[in-house]
Design a protein around this motif. Sequence first.
Motif, PDB file in Angstrom:
ATOM      1  N   ASP A 111      34.386  45.609  43.661  1.00  0.00           N
ATOM      2  CA  ASP A 111      33.034  45.642  43.084  1.00  0.00           C
ATOM      3  C   ASP A 111      32.063  46.092  44.167  1.00  0.00           C
ATOM      4  N   CYS A 112      31.259  47.097  43.844  1.00  0.00           N
ATOM      5  CA  CYS A 112      30.276  47.602  44.807  1.00  0.00           C
ATOM      6  C   CYS A 112      29.149  46.585  44.954  1.00  0.00           C
ATOM      7  N   ASP A 157      30.270  50.322  38.613  1.00  0.00           N
ATOM      8  CA  ASP A 157      30.461  49.862  39.995  1.00  0.00           C
ATOM      9  C   ASP A 157      31.644  48.901  40.172  1.00  0.00           C
ATOM     10  N   LYS A 197      32.197  37.609  47.403  1.00  0.00           N
ATOM     11  CA  LYS A 197      30.832  38.103  47.545  1.00  0.00           C
ATOM     12  C   LYS A 197      29.887  37.002  47.996  1.00  0.00           C
TER      13      LYS A 197
HETATM   14 MG    MG Z   1      28.325  45.182  41.627  1.00  0.00          MG
END
Ligand code: MG
Length: 420
Positions: A8-9, A103, A155
Motif C-alpha cells: 500500500d502506497c 494505490d 503503517k
Molecule cells: Mg494508501
Amino acid sequence: MTIFALVDCNNFYASCERIFQPRLINKPIVVLSNNDGCVIARSNEAKILGIPMGAPYFKFRNDFKKKGVIVLSSNYALYGDISNRVMTVLSSFTPRSEIYSIDECFLDLSGFDHLNLTEYCKHIRQCVLQWTGIPVSIGVGQTKTLSKIANRLAKTSKKTEGILDLNNSPWIDIALQKTEVNNVWGIGRRWSRVLERQDILTAYDLRAAPERWIRQKFGIVGLRTVKELQGLSCVKLEDESPDKQTICVSRSFGKPLTDYTALKSAIATFSDRASSKVRKHGLIAGEINVFVQTSPFNTDIEQYSKSITLSLHPQTNSTQEIHRAAMRGLNQIFKPNIHYKKAGVILINLSRPEKAVKDLFYPYVQSNDQLSKAYDIINQRFGSGFLQLGQVKKPKTWYMNQNYKTPSFTTRWDELPRAK
Ligand SMILES: [Mg+2]
C-alpha cells in the motif's frame, strides 16, 4: 500454503505531489476533490494537525492558512501515471499480482517462503522508492485478510519500519488482538456493531467466534472472513480484472453554463474522451447516455435534470460515431435559459468486439477504425485534447475550479519538470 503480501502506497496523492516538488517534503499537505470541494487526501503532517478527511475547503480555508497547510487541487493525470509505474515495478517481483486500487496491490508470494520474506519485502520497498519515488508499506500473511491486517500495523507501528510479516510469526496473536474488529477487511460498521454486542471486539475474538452463529448472522461472506483469519485462504487472487461495464466522463463546471455552444463543446469533449477510453480497454459500446443537470444546492434557479440513452447500432468504438450520437442526445435534452452545473457522457452495454451480438442488417461491428487510431496516436503524442472533432474552441468557462493544481509532470510534454 498460500502467502500474500499487500503493498500500500503511503499517503499516495500527497506522495505523488512530492516527487517533483521537494518543497513539499515534511510539510502538511492536503489534496482537494474536483472543483476544490473538500479534502480527499492528507500527508502525515496534516493528519497530525487533526485535519479531518472530507473537510470542506471553504470552511477550513482560514484554519489551513493559520497552520501553514499547503493546499493542492487533485491532479489525477499525475496520480494515475505514477500508480501505473508503481504497479509495473511491483509486478516484477512475483508472477502473480492483483491491482486492488489506485494505490494498493496484492502480491502472491506462495512458494517464496524459502526466502526471508521481511528481507525480500525490504528489497521491494527500496526498489519502488528508488524507481518511482513513492514510499510503500507491506504486510504479509497467509491470506489476503491477514496481509491487510499486517499492512495496517506496518503503517501504524514505528518499530516495523513499514514491513510486517505475519506468516508463521510468533506475533500473530498480538497483531490480531491489536486490530479492532471494524478494521478487519470486509467487516463494515454495521457488522462490527452486531459483533461488538456479542463481545467480539478484535480480530482475535472474531477468529475464535462460533462459526455457526457467524454463518447465521453474516452468511458465507462472514464465515469466509473468519476462515481467512484462521489462515485458510478463501479469497483468491484476481489477476485478471473483469471487463468494464460502463465508461463515464463527466464534470462539474467551475461556473454554470447557460449557452448551447459552450455545453456542446463540453459534451463533445466528454464523448471524445470516452471513446478513447473505450478503445484503450479494447471494447465497443452498444449505447450512450448523455446527461445534463443544474446544481441541486442552488435553489434560486430553475432546477433541471435530464438524461437520454441512445443506441449505437452497430456497436462501435469510433470517435465519429460516438460523437455524432452524443450531439444527437444533447439536442434532444437541451433546454435554453438553464444554469447547467454538470454534464457527462456514459458509454454502456460494453463488450469485446468478438463477443458482440450481430444482427441480420448489421453483421459487423465498428472497432478501431483508422481515423480513430490516428486520433489516439496524435493525442497520445501531443497531449489529451490536442486533436478534437470539428467544433468550436473550448470556452474557458467550463473548466473546473482547480486553483492549486500542480503540473502534469509525467503526462504532458509542455509540463515536464525542469532541472535547474
Ligand atoms: Mg494508501
